[in-house]
Motif scaffolding. Structure first.
Motif, PDB file in Angstrom:
ATOM      1  N   VAL A  18       0.855  -1.242  -0.013  1.00 26.56           N
ATOM      2  CA  VAL A  18      -0.022  -0.126  -0.130  1.00 26.56           C
ATOM      3  C   VAL A  18       1.039   1.139   0.025  1.00 26.56           C
ATOM      4  N   ASP A  19       1.872   1.287   0.821  1.00 24.22           N
ATOM      5  CA  ASP A  19       2.828   2.441   1.032  1.00 24.22           C
ATOM      6  C   ASP A  19       3.919   2.118   2.132  1.00 24.22           C
ATOM      7  N   PRO A  20       4.872   2.793   2.021  1.00 24.79           N
ATOM      8  CA  PRO A  20       5.948   2.244   3.191  1.00 24.79           C
ATOM      9  C   PRO A  20       5.414   2.786   4.448  1.00 24.79           C
ATOM     10  N   ASP A  21       4.624   3.814   4.659  1.00 26.85           N
ATOM     11  CA  ASP A  21       4.040   4.563   5.966  1.00 26.85           C
ATOM     12  C   ASP A  21       3.149   3.418   6.638  1.00 26.85           C
ATOM     13  N   PRO A  22       3.617   2.774   7.952  1.00 27.42           N
ATOM     14  CA  PRO A  22       2.588   2.025   8.427  1.00 27.42           C
ATOM     15  C   PRO A  22       1.209   2.474   8.704  1.00 27.42           C
ATOM     16  N   LYS A  23       1.168   4.102   9.171  1.00 30.42           N
ATOM     17  CA  LYS A  23       0.029   4.752   9.376  1.00 30.42           C
ATOM     18  C   LYS A  23      -1.111   4.532   8.019  1.00 30.42           C
ATOM     19  N   ILE A  24      -0.530   4.789   7.006  1.00 34.15           N
ATOM     20  CA  ILE A  24      -0.964   4.642   5.829  1.00 34.15           C
ATOM     21  C   ILE A  24      -1.608   3.128   5.318  1.00 34.15           C
ATOM     22  N   GLN A  25      -0.640   2.341   5.547  1.00 28.29           N
ATOM     23  CA  GLN A  25      -1.163   0.901   5.396  1.00 28.29           C
ATOM     24  C   GLN A  25      -2.166   0.467   6.302  1.00 28.29           C
ATOM     25  N   ALA A  26      -2.205   0.959   7.324  1.00 28.29           N
ATOM     26  CA  ALA A  26      -3.259   0.503   8.205  1.00 28.29           C
ATOM     27  C   ALA A  26      -4.810   1.230   7.944  1.00 28.29           C
ATOM     28  N   ALA A  27      -4.601   2.791   7.402  1.00 30.98           N
ATOM     29  CA  ALA A  27      -5.671   3.417   7.025  1.00 30.98           C
ATOM     30  C   ALA A  27      -6.537   2.745   5.923  1.00 30.98           C
ATOM     31  N   ILE A  37      -3.140  -7.107   9.246  1.00 31.99           N
ATOM     32  CA  ILE A  37      -2.089  -6.900   8.322  1.00 31.99           C
ATOM     33  C   ILE A  37      -0.914  -7.848   8.160  1.00 31.99           C
ATOM     34  N   GLU A  38      -0.358  -8.083   7.022  1.00 29.99           N
ATOM     35  CA  GLU A  38       0.879  -8.972   7.073  1.00 29.99           C
ATOM     36  C   GLU A  38       1.921  -8.073   6.931  1.00 29.99           C
ATOM     37  N   VAL A  39       3.135  -8.203   7.729  1.00 29.18           N
ATOM     38  CA  VAL A  39       3.953  -7.063   7.867  1.00 29.18           C
ATOM     39  C   VAL A  39       5.451  -7.529   7.379  1.00 29.18           C
ATOM     40  N   ARG A  40       5.719  -6.961   6.041  1.00 30.66           N
ATOM     41  CA  ARG A  40       6.906  -7.238   5.424  1.00 30.66           C
ATOM     42  C   ARG A  40       8.217  -6.178   5.441  1.00 30.66           C
ATOM     43  N   SER A  41       7.507  -4.997   5.327  1.00 26.65           N
ATOM     44  CA  SER A  41       8.386  -3.959   5.808  1.00 26.65           C
ATOM     45  C   SER A  41       7.633  -2.774   6.312  1.00 26.65           C
ATOM     46  N   ALA A  42       8.392  -1.760   6.747  1.00 27.75           N
ATOM     47  CA  ALA A  42       7.702  -0.520   7.305  1.00 27.75           C
ATOM     48  C   ALA A  42       8.878   0.685   7.435  1.00 27.75           C
ATOM     49  N   TRP A  43       8.202   1.688   6.789  1.00 21.11           N
ATOM     50  CA  TRP A  43       8.990   2.963   6.482  1.00 21.11           C
ATOM     51  C   TRP A  43      10.423   2.443   5.518  1.00 21.11           C
ATOM     52  N   GLY A  44       9.943   1.690   4.531  1.00 19.61           N
ATOM     53  CA  GLY A  44      11.156   1.108   3.654  1.00 19.61           C
ATOM     54  C   GLY A  44      12.044   0.151   4.173  1.00 19.61           C
ATOM     55  N   THR A  45      11.908  -0.346   5.458  1.00 15.79           N
ATOM     56  CA  THR A  45      12.935  -1.200   6.167  1.00 15.79           C
ATOM     57  C   THR A  45      12.377  -2.787   6.072  1.00 15.79           C
ATOM     58  N   ASN A  46      13.077  -3.593   5.557  1.00 14.03           N
ATOM     59  CA  ASN A  46      12.647  -4.993   5.787  1.00 14.03           C
ATOM     60  C   ASN A  46      12.409  -5.346   7.170  1.00 14.03           C
ATOM     61  N   VAL A  47      11.453  -6.207   7.539  1.00 15.74           N
ATOM     62  CA  VAL A  47      11.173  -6.758   8.855  1.00 15.74           C
ATOM     63  C   VAL A  47      12.313  -7.118   9.511  1.00 15.74           C
ATOM     64  N   VAL A  48      13.093  -7.938   8.848  1.00 19.71           N
ATOM     65  CA  VAL A  48      14.323  -8.331   9.357  1.00 19.71           C
ATOM     66  C   VAL A  48      15.401  -7.454  10.013  1.00 19.71           C
ATOM     67  N   ASP A  49      15.258  -6.146   9.229  1.00 21.17           N
ATOM     68  CA  ASP A  49      16.374  -5.120   9.639  1.00 21.17           C
ATOM     69  C   ASP A  49      15.703  -4.099  10.570  1.00 21.17           C
ATOM     70  N   LYS A  59       4.337  -1.682  16.302  1.00 22.05           N
ATOM     71  CA  LYS A  59       3.139  -2.361  17.239  1.00 22.05           C
ATOM     72  C   LYS A  59       2.254  -1.129  17.737  1.00 22.05           C
ATOM     73  N   SER A  60       2.543  -0.076  18.035  1.00 23.43           N
ATOM     74  CA  SER A  60       1.876   0.831  18.510  1.00 23.43           C
ATOM     75  C   SER A  60       0.700   1.498  17.708  1.00 23.43           C
ATOM     76  N   ILE A  61       1.430   1.754  16.398  1.00 19.66           N
ATOM     77  CA  ILE A  61       0.550   2.291  15.323  1.00 19.66           C
ATOM     78  C   ILE A  61      -0.684   1.230  14.986  1.00 19.66           C
ATOM     79  N   LEU A  62      -0.294  -0.111  14.756  1.00 21.75           N
ATOM     80  CA  LEU A  62      -1.196  -1.139  14.566  1.00 21.75           C
ATOM     81  C   LEU A  62      -2.248  -1.367  15.708  1.00 21.75           C
ATOM     82  N   ASP A  63      -1.682  -1.151  16.958  1.00 16.91           N
ATOM     83  CA  ASP A  63      -2.748  -1.191  17.897  1.00 16.91           C
ATOM     84  C   ASP A  63      -3.422  -0.073  18.000  1.00 16.91           C
ATOM     85  N   GLY A  64      -3.232   0.951  17.856  1.00 20.17           N
ATOM     86  CA  GLY A  64      -4.134   2.193  17.750  1.00 20.17           C
ATOM     87  C   GLY A  64      -5.151   2.070  16.549  1.00 20.17           C
ATOM     88  N   ALA A  65      -4.782   1.513  15.384  1.00 19.38           N
ATOM     89  CA  ALA A  65      -5.576   1.368  14.427  1.00 19.38           C
ATOM     90  C   ALA A  65      -6.698   0.111  14.537  1.00 19.38           C
TER      91      ALA A  65
END
Length: 282
Positions: A18-27, A37-49, A59-65
Motif C-alpha cells: 500500500v505504502d511505506p508508511d505503516p499509518k497509511i498501510q493501516a488506514a 495486516i501482514e508485515v513485510r517492511s515498514a518505513w522502507g525497511t525490511n522486517v528482518v532489519d 506495534k503501537s501504530i497497529l494497536d491504535g488502528a
C-alpha cells in the motif's frame, strides 16, 4: 439443504504494498474491511532489519488502528543455498523476536535459490538440511513457518513443496498457498497442486497471474484457477487468513508494490470472488 453457516476467512494484506508508511498501510487496510495486516517492511525497511524501537512503534501504530498481525513476511530462505546454514538460522532468530513482539505465530519463508549451473536435485540435500534447522528453531520458539511457493526457489513446484514438507515433517513447517507463483512456473494451481498440498495448507496469499506473460493481475483475471481453489477451500472448511499480495504496480526480488488505488482494485476483486461463493471476509 445444508444448515451449515457460510465459511468465514480473516482478511489481511501485505501492508507495504500500500505504502511505506505503516499509518497509511493501516488506514487503507481498514477501509477495505481487513482486520489484520501482514508485515513485510515498514518505513522502507525490511522486517528482518527493523530495530526494537521501530518494532515497538509499529506495534503501537497497529494497536491504535485496531489491526492485528496475521504473519511476518520474512525474507528467510530467499537467499542462495550456498550461504552457510547458520546465516538464515541467525536471521530467523531475529524474525521470531519480531513476530513475538507483533503478536503473531506465523512467519513466511522460502526454500533457497540456486546458482545458474545447479539443478533443483543438486541442491536438495542442502535445502533439506537448512529447512530442518529452521523448523527446529521454530518448534522450539512455538511459531509456525509457512513456506511460500516462490518461483526459482527449490520449492516452486507442487512436487518439491510436498518434498520439503514431508521430508522435514515438522508441525512448525506448513504451506502458504500462492496461485500466481504457481502460474509463473507453468503449473495449473488447482488442477496440479491443490489435492497434493491441501493437507499442509494453512495460509492463503491472494494474487492471480497470466500464464503467457507471468503478469500479476487481480483475482479472476488470470490463469490461477482461483475460483476453483477458493471454492474448494470453502468446501473443505478452510477458516484461516486470506492475505492480499497484489503486486500490481511493481515486482522485485524481495516483494512488490501496488499503491493504495491498485491495492483497492485487488481487494474488491477478491471480495467479489468470495461473495460469489458465499465466503465471508472479516
Amino acid at each position: 439443504m445444508s444448515n451449515a453457516p457460510n465459511p468465514s476467512w480473516t482478511l489481511s494484506g501485505f501492508g507495504d504494498e500500500v505504502d511505506p508508511d505503516p499509518k497509511i498501510q493501516a488506514a487503507v487496510l481498514l477501509a477495505l474491511g481487513a482486520s489484520h495486516i501482514e508485515v513485510r517492511s515498514a518505513w522502507g525497511t525490511n522486517v528482518v532489519d527493523l530495530d526494537d524501537t521501530q518494532v515497538a512503534e509499529l506495534k503501537s501504530i497497529l494497536d491504535g488502528a485496531g489491526l492485528k498481525v496475521s504473519a511476518v513476511a520474512s525474507p528467510i530462505g530467499k537467499v542462495d543455498v550456498g550461504l552457510p546454514a547458520e546465516h538464515e538460522v541467525t536471521r530467523l532468530r531475529r524474525i521470531i523476536e519480531v513476530a513475538n513482539a507483533l503478536g503473531t505465530r506465523y512467519i513466511r519463508l522460502f526454500s533457497f535459490f540456486r546458482a545458474e549451473n545447479q539443478t533443483p536435485e543438486g541442491i536438495r540435500d542442502a535445502v533439506m538440511e537448512r529447512m530442518r534447522l529452521l523448523a527446529a528453531e521454530a518448534e522450539q520458539a512455538g511459531v509456525v513457518l509457512i513456506h511460500e511457493n516462490e518461483k526459482d526457489i527449490y520449492g516452486d513446484t507442487p512436487e518439491r513443496v510436498l518434498d520439503i514438507l514431508e521430508t522435514v515433517n515438522s508441525p512448525a513447517l506448513k504451506a502458504a498457498w500462492d496461485n500466481a507463483n504457481f502460474v509463473q512456473v507453468g503449473v495449473k494451481p488447482y488442477t496440479d497442486a491443490y489435492a497434493m498440498l491441501r493437507p499442509h495448507l494453512v495460509y492463503l496469499q491472494v494474487k492471480d497471474a497470466i500464464a503467457a506473460t507471468g503478469e500479476v493481475v487481480p483475482t479472476g483475471q488470470g490463469d490461477g484457477e482461483l475460483m476453483e481453489t477458493l471454492t474448494a477451500l470453502s468446501r473443505d472448511g478452510y477458516a484461516g487468513f486470506a492475505s492480499l499480495e497484489p503486486h500490481l504496480a511493481a515486482q522485485h526480488e524481495l516483494g512488490g508494490y501496488s499503491g493504495p488505488a491498485a491495492f483497492g482494485v485487488a481487494a474488491r476483486a477478491f471480495r467479489s470472488a468470495t461473495d460469489a461463493i458465499g465466503v465471508t471476509l472479516a
